[in-house]
Design a protein around this motif. Structure first.
Motif, PDB file in Angstrom:
ATOM      1  N   ARG A  42       5.953   5.764   0.051  1.00 16.48           N
ATOM      2  CA  ARG A  42       5.020   6.705   0.679  1.00 16.48           C
ATOM      3  C   ARG A  42       3.647   6.051   0.735  1.00 16.48           C
ATOM      4  NH1 ARG A  42       1.158  10.557   0.213  1.00 16.48           N
ATOM      5  NH2 ARG A  42       1.518  12.630   1.088  1.00 16.48           N
ATOM      6  N   THR A  43       3.050   6.055   1.902  1.00 10.16           N
ATOM      7  CA  THR A  43       1.776   5.371   2.076  1.00 10.16           C
ATOM      8  C   THR A  43       0.658   6.019   1.257  1.00 10.16           C
ATOM      9  OG1 THR A  43       0.150   4.588   3.689  1.00 10.16           O
ATOM     10  CG2 THR A  43       1.124   6.747   4.096  1.00 10.16           C
ATOM     11  N   ASN A  80       0.819  -1.219   0.000  1.00 13.30           N
ATOM     12  CA  ASN A  80       0.000   0.000   0.000  1.00 13.30           C
ATOM     13  C   ASN A  80       0.853   1.269   0.000  1.00 13.30           C
ATOM     14  OD1 ASN A  80      -2.509  -1.421   0.101  1.00 13.30           O
ATOM     15  ND2 ASN A  80      -2.227  -1.714   2.305  1.00 13.30           N
ATOM     16  N   ARG A  81       1.965   1.209  -0.696  1.00 16.19           N
ATOM     17  CA  ARG A  81       2.843   2.372  -0.772  1.00 16.19           C
ATOM     18  C   ARG A  81       3.284   2.620  -2.216  1.00 16.19           C
ATOM     19  NH1 ARG A  81       4.696   4.280   4.089  1.00 16.19           N
ATOM     20  NH2 ARG A  81       4.051   3.011   5.881  1.00 16.19           N
ATOM     21  N   ALA A  94      -1.941   5.333   8.139  1.00 17.31           N
ATOM     22  CA  ALA A  94      -0.734   4.509   8.273  1.00 17.31           C
ATOM     23  C   ALA A  94       0.123   5.017   9.428  1.00 17.31           C
ATOM     24  CB  ALA A  94       0.065   4.531   6.980  1.00 17.31           C
ATOM     25  N   LYS A 110       4.312   7.632   7.451  1.00 15.50           N
ATOM     26  CA  LYS A 110       4.038   8.174   6.125  1.00 15.50           C
ATOM     27  C   LYS A 110       5.054   7.659   5.118  1.00 15.50           C
ATOM     28  CE  LYS A 110       3.221  12.560   3.718  1.00 15.50           C
ATOM     29  NZ  LYS A 110       3.152  14.044   3.854  1.00 15.50           N
ATOM     30  N   TYR A 111       6.318   7.610   5.541  1.00 11.42           N
ATOM     31  CA  TYR A 111       7.393   7.123   4.687  1.00 11.42           C
ATOM     32  C   TYR A 111       8.125   5.972   5.361  1.00 11.42           C
ATOM     33  CZ  TYR A 111       7.024  11.492   1.990  1.00 11.42           C
ATOM     34  OH  TYR A 111       6.587  12.537   1.216  1.00 11.42           O
TER      35      TYR A 111
END
Length: 208
Positions: A36-37, A17-18, A42, A45-46
């Motif tokens: 990055r999400t 999912n990124r 999440a 974020k990263y």
């Protein structure tokens, strides 16, 4: 990228999912990637590839391998917060932008930037977190500053980052900010004075 999580037999997708961003080293060789999400809740974020001999986040600026020639010719490096900022700016023909790998700016990043230009420009997000990160970077840089190693700042309106601003407004509007950076002295003064009522004489004396 899959790995085995402690206590589990199955492989786990590290970047599920990124959006994946390939990261290149100085010689344009692939050394890792960032993710990055795309999910709103999440935990991080990263995330990045695991640290290794070749991949140390504190020493790497995203897109530097592609931007270094333009940075030297334009005599400016624009340091943003995220991958998408760099990509959007590049798409709009601003090819001097780089970014830390989803982490805070480090002393190593500053030293690296000064190898290319004497006065890199920080343009982080215009929200509270971005201003705090800019101020932290400014204070961190103070022991390293010399007449040939300086730092300047561009502050965007609240809730805008370079990516969102350049895609919502015209390039001319964005250029106005680039052409009017704050010196590190003025930036520190402006941010420090926000918490003090300078309309009172006593406060002015204390602040000075």
């Amino acid at each position: 990228m899959y790995y085995k999580k402690d206590g589990l037999d199955e492989l786990v997708n590290r970047f599920k999912n990124r959006i994946i961003f390939p990261i290149q080293g100085y010689y344009n060789n692939f050394i890792g990637c960032g993710g990055r999400t795309v999910l709103p809740n999440a935990l991080a974020k990263y995330i990045n590839s695991p640290e290794s001999v070749f991949f140390k986040k504190r020493n790497i600026l995203y897109n530097l391998s592609n931007a270094k020639q333009n940075i030297r010719s334009k005599k400016n490096m624009l340091i943003c917060e995220g991958y998408m900022d760099v990509i959007s700016l590049y798409d709009k023909k601003i090819k001097t932008a780089v970014a830390p790998l989803g982490t805070s700016l480090t002393e190593s990043h500053l030293v690296l930037s000064w190898k290319y230009v004497s006065k890199p420009t920080l343009m982080f997000d215009g929200d509270t977190s971005g201003l705090k990160a800019s101020f932290k970077s400014a204070i961190m840089s103070l022991p390293y500053l010399t007449p040939s190693k300086l730092l300047q700042f561009v502050i965007l309106p609240n809730q805008y980052d370079p990516d969102t601003y350049i895609n919502e407004f015209s390039m001319n509007e964005f250029a106005k900010y680039l052409k009017n950076p704050l010196s590190i002295v003025n930036f520190i003064f402006e941010e420090s004075s926000k918490s003090i009522d300078l309309s009172k004489s006593d406060n002015k004396i204390i602040f000075d």
